[in-house]
Design a protein around this motif. Structure first.
Motif, PDB file in Angstrom:
ATOM      1  N   ALA A  10       7.773  -5.713  -0.715  1.00 41.45           N
ATOM      2  CA  ALA A  10       6.439  -6.319  -0.599  1.00 41.45           C
ATOM      3  C   ALA A  10       6.413  -7.672  -1.313  1.00 41.45           C
ATOM      4  O   ALA A  10       5.869  -8.651  -0.790  1.00 41.45           O
ATOM      5  CB  ALA A  10       5.385  -5.380  -1.183  1.00 41.45           C
ATOM      6  N   GLY A  11       7.008  -7.730  -2.506  1.00 38.91           N
ATOM      7  CA  GLY A  11       7.066  -8.997  -3.237  1.00 38.91           C
ATOM      8  C   GLY A  11       7.826 -10.064  -2.468  1.00 38.91           C
ATOM      9  O   GLY A  11       7.418 -11.234  -2.434  1.00 38.91           O
ATOM     10  N   LEU A  30      12.196   4.980  -4.194  1.00 36.79           N
ATOM     11  CA  LEU A  30      11.741   4.448  -2.908  1.00 36.79           C
ATOM     12  C   LEU A  30      10.509   3.570  -3.098  1.00 36.79           C
ATOM     13  O   LEU A  30      10.376   2.514  -2.472  1.00 36.79           O
ATOM     14  CB  LEU A  30      11.433   5.596  -1.942  1.00 36.79           C
ATOM     15  N   GLY A  31       9.603   3.998  -3.970  1.00 33.76           N
ATOM     16  CA  GLY A  31       8.403   3.210  -4.242  1.00 33.76           C
ATOM     17  C   GLY A  31       8.738   1.854  -4.838  1.00 33.76           C
ATOM     18  O   GLY A  31       8.143   0.829  -4.470  1.00 33.76           O
ATOM     19  N   ILE A  32       9.713   1.822  -5.767  1.00 38.20           N
ATOM     20  CA  ILE A  32      10.141   0.553  -6.367  1.00 38.20           C
ATOM     21  C   ILE A  32      10.757  -0.351  -5.313  1.00 38.20           C
ATOM     22  O   ILE A  32      10.486  -1.560  -5.266  1.00 38.20           O
ATOM     23  CB  ILE A  32      11.157   0.820  -7.502  1.00 38.20           C
ATOM     24  N   PHE A  90       0.834  -1.213   0.000  1.00 38.63           N
ATOM     25  CA  PHE A  90       0.000   0.000   0.000  1.00 38.63           C
ATOM     26  C   PHE A  90       0.864   1.257   0.000  1.00 38.63           C
ATOM     27  O   PHE A  90       0.529   2.255  -0.641  1.00 38.63           O
ATOM     28  CB  PHE A  90      -0.940   0.001   1.200  1.00 38.63           C
ATOM     29  N   THR A  91       1.973   1.221   0.722  1.00 37.08           N
ATOM     30  CA  THR A  91       2.862   2.383   0.760  1.00 37.08           C
ATOM     31  C   THR A  91       3.551   2.596  -0.585  1.00 37.08           C
ATOM     32  O   THR A  91       3.697   3.727  -1.051  1.00 37.08           O
ATOM     33  CB  THR A  91       3.924   2.215   1.866  1.00 37.08           C
ATOM     34  N   SER A  92       3.966   1.502  -1.239  1.00 33.22           N
ATOM     35  CA  SER A  92       4.632   1.620  -2.539  1.00 33.22           C
ATOM     36  C   SER A  92       3.701   2.220  -3.585  1.00 33.22           C
ATOM     37  O   SER A  92       4.134   3.009  -4.434  1.00 33.22           O
ATOM     38  CB  SER A  92       5.130   0.249  -3.010  1.00 33.22           C
ATOM     39  N   VAL A  93       2.423   1.857  -3.508  1.00 28.47           N
ATOM     40  CA  VAL A  93       1.446   2.378  -4.472  1.00 28.47           C
ATOM     41  C   VAL A  93       1.314   3.891  -4.357  1.00 28.47           C
ATOM     42  O   VAL A  93       1.102   4.593  -5.352  1.00 28.47           O
ATOM     43  CB  VAL A  93       0.084   1.677  -4.275  1.00 28.47           C
ATOM     44  N   THR A 112       5.510  -5.503  -7.440  1.00 24.90           N
ATOM     45  CA  THR A 112       5.213  -6.382  -6.300  1.00 24.90           C
ATOM     46  C   THR A 112       4.827  -7.780  -6.747  1.00 24.90           C
ATOM     47  O   THR A 112       5.454  -8.776  -6.349  1.00 24.90           O
ATOM     48  CB  THR A 112       4.078  -5.792  -5.442  1.00 24.90           C
ATOM     49  N   ILE A 113       3.786  -7.862  -7.569  1.00 30.54           N
ATOM     50  CA  ILE A 113       3.275  -9.167  -7.988  1.00 30.54           C
ATOM     51  C   ILE A 113       4.261  -9.857  -8.928  1.00 30.54           C
ATOM     52  O   ILE A 113       4.437 -11.074  -8.881  1.00 30.54           O
ATOM     53  CB  ILE A 113       1.902  -9.011  -8.671  1.00 30.54           C
ATOM     54  N   GLY A 114       4.919  -9.058  -9.792  1.00 36.17           N
ATOM     55  CA  GLY A 114       5.863  -9.656 -10.731  1.00 36.17           C
ATOM     56  C   GLY A 114       7.128 -10.179 -10.080  1.00 36.17           C
ATOM     57  O   GLY A 114       7.707 -11.168 -10.537  1.00 36.17           O
TER      58      GLY A 114
END
Length: 295
Positions: A155-156, A147-149, A82-85, A97-99
């Motif tokens: 998260a992943g 930072l988001g990446i 949620f923070t990365s988004v 994240t999912i990848g």
């Protein structure tokens, strides 16, 4: 080879894919961590009451180490995602994240548990990751924030760790109480940091979406996921979980009226191809190995 575990994991991913659409029915301004905490509390709490009534938990002999690890990693996954988004936007945050989670899961399984992923998993994962990228490449905000990446990659890795911890947990405990204990603890970890409290759940139309997310997208989904995870590798389960963004995208098209570009539809086909390669290819590989060993 039994295909049912693969179907269970796919059903779990499809239920997770409904969360984004369901959250559109909540009023605006609610903290995502609050939603995650309440969702976990409903999903875990209902199951905990059920397993206590059925006397399926022995607290003295319970596998607390793997339960705490699983609860902590799934709580961190939700917070980090949620923070990365917020930094990168939904599209980039979801893709990273999912990848990345299947790759992390394969590495963790190989390094920590000495299980080397096979070639079928590698091909399926590559197809699914490319499909995921194409699915989101023309959608939403595409801001690239370092930072988001980094947060999305973390998260992943947390989802991959959660999957491996849960596999260890289900080797020692039954699926139903495992989900109940994990998400009850997850809620205890998340709710103190929600910022929005819990009173909003009873306001307006918030209750029904939260009940759906708690009972179906958490309780039922993770029961399916852990039931499938008992029979297949962690890396395969995480790759199959890429059906989550696929489900979310298709729901957006058919229920919310969102538009998918031709490139995004190509991503849908590649994701489906990756899932088919993993399910059909894994069955053929196991059959081949059994035939070879019997000769």
């Amino acid at each position: 080879m039994n295909i049912l575990p693969y179907i269970f994991v796919l059903l779990a991913a499809m239920l997770w894919g409904t969360v984004g659409t369901t959250q559109t029915f909540l009023r605006e301004g609610i903290s995502p961590i609050a939603v995650a905490g309440v969702r976990s509390a409903i999903g875990g709490g209902v199951l905990l009451i059920a397993v206590l009534i059925m006397r399926k938990i022995n607290f003295k002999k319970w596998s607390w180490k793997w339960t705490v690890f699983a609860a902590l990693t799934i709580a961190l996954f939700q917070c980090l995602f949620f923070t990365s988004v917020r930094y990168t936007g939904v599209a980039v945050g979801t893709v990273v994240t999912i990848g990345s989670s299947p790759v992390f899961s394969g590495i963790i399984e190989w390094l920590l548990f000495k299980r080397r992923p096979n070639r079928v998993w590698g091909i399926a994962t590559l197809l699914a990751i490319i499909g995921c990228i194409l699915l989101f490449v023309t959608r939403g905000d595409t801001t690239i924030h370092p930072l988001g990446i980094l947060l999305a990659l973390c998260a992943g890795s947390m989802f991959a760790l959660y999957t491996n911890c849960s596999k260890k947990l289900t080797e020692r405990e039954e699926t139903l109480p495992s989900v109940a204990m994990t998400f009850t603890l997850c809620a205890l970890f998340l709710l103190p940091f929600s910022g929005s409290g819990v009173s909003w759940v009873l306001e307006g139309q918030n209750l029904w979406p939260m009940l759906f997310m708690g009972l179906f997208a958490t309780s039922l989904a993770y029961i399916f996921y852990l039931a499938g995870l008992e029979k297949i590798s962690s890396s395969s389960a995480v790759t199959l979980s890429l059906a989550e963004p696929l489900t979310a995208a298709l729901l957006g098209v058919f229920l919310v009226g969102e538009y998918l570009s031709p490139m995004s539809w190509m991503g849908v086909l590649l994701l489906l191809g990756g899932i088919l390669v993993l399910t059909i290819g894994s069955r053929k590989t196991v059959k081949y190995l059994k035939d070879a060993s019997s000769q």
